[in-house]
Design a protein around this motif. Structure first.
Motif, mmCIF file in Angstrom:
data_model
loop_
_atom_site.group_PDB
_atom_site.id
_atom_site.type_symbol
_atom_site.label_atom_id
_atom_site.label_comp_id
_atom_site.label_asym_id
_atom_site.label_seq_id
_atom_site.Cartn_x
_atom_site.Cartn_y
_atom_site.Cartn_z
ATOM 1 N N CYS A 15 42.783 45.618 47.766
ATOM 2 C CA CYS A 15 43.218 44.505 46.917
ATOM 3 C C CYS A 15 44.560 43.958 47.400
ATOM 4 C CB CYS A 15 43.323 44.959 45.470
ATOM 5 S SG CYS A 15 43.865 43.663 44.336
ATOM 6 N N SER A 30 43.382 49.267 44.473
ATOM 7 C CA SER A 30 41.923 49.236 44.479
ATOM 8 C C SER A 30 41.418 49.189 45.907
ATOM 9 C CB SER A 30 41.437 48.010 43.711
ATOM 10 O OG SER A 30 40.054 47.858 43.852
ATOM 11 N N LYS A 48 35.793 38.743 47.538
ATOM 12 C CA LYS A 48 36.308 38.743 46.180
ATOM 13 C C LYS A 48 35.577 39.847 45.412
ATOM 14 C CE LYS A 48 38.014 35.306 43.053
ATOM 15 N NZ LYS A 48 37.972 33.915 42.655
ATOM 16 N N LYS A 49 36.310 40.898 45.032
ATOM 17 C CA LYS A 49 35.749 42.058 44.355
ATOM 18 C C LYS A 49 36.549 42.325 43.080
ATOM 19 C CE LYS A 49 33.323 44.706 46.604
ATOM 20 N NZ LYS A 49 31.879 44.873 46.548
ATOM 21 N N PHE A 50 35.978 43.110 42.166
ATOM 22 C CA PHE A 50 36.661 43.449 40.928
ATOM 23 C C PHE A 50 37.694 44.537 41.169
ATOM 24 C CE2 PHE A 50 37.189 45.832 36.976
ATOM 25 C CZ PHE A 50 37.563 44.805 36.135
ATOM 26 N N CYS A 51 38.903 44.315 40.687
ATOM 27 C CA CYS A 51 39.980 45.292 40.791
ATOM 28 C C CYS A 51 40.207 45.903 39.409
ATOM 29 C CB CYS A 51 41.263 44.630 41.297
ATOM 30 S SG CYS A 51 42.660 45.773 41.368
ATOM 31 N N LYS A 56 40.618 42.099 36.891
ATOM 32 C CA LYS A 56 39.980 40.821 37.196
ATOM 33 C C LYS A 56 39.519 40.821 38.652
ATOM 34 C CE LYS A 56 44.552 38.800 37.602
ATOM 35 N NZ LYS A 56 45.442 37.748 37.147
ATOM 36 N N HIS A 57 38.760 39.803 39.022
ATOM 37 C CA HIS A 57 38.277 39.676 40.389
ATOM 38 C C HIS A 57 39.400 39.154 41.281
ATOM 39 C CE1 HIS A 57 34.376 40.049 38.421
ATOM 40 N NE2 HIS A 57 33.923 40.394 39.611
ATOM 41 N N HIS A 60 39.963 41.003 48.268
ATOM 42 C CA HIS A 60 40.147 42.280 48.954
ATOM 43 C C HIS A 60 40.011 42.010 50.450
ATOM 44 C CE1 HIS A 60 39.555 43.870 44.976
ATOM 45 N NE2 HIS A 60 39.762 45.110 45.407
#
Length: 65
Positions: A15, A30, A48-51, A56-57, A60
């Protein structure tokens, strides 16, 4: 059989927001692990991944293993 380096390599995505906050009161960084094809994607991967630490997205980016 193919000779030389393998096309698929394992990578780690980190992240960007958590890395910048690492000096402050960040709870962690993350990280996701995945694979990419070295021949099709020679540049660093950005997804774009969830942290869970930012809740929130976020973007990464690929780091060295």
């Amino acid at each position: 059989m193919a000779k030389g380096k393998e096309a698929r390599v394992g990578i780690i995505l980190e992240c960007t927001n958590c890395v910048r906050k690492s000096g402050n009161k960040s709870r962690g960084i993350s990280r996701y692990s995945t694979q990419k094809n070295r021949h099709n994607t020679p540049i660093r991967l950005e997804l774009k991944k969830f942290c869970p630490y930012c809740s929130k997205h976020m973007i990464h980016v690929e780091i060295k293993k």
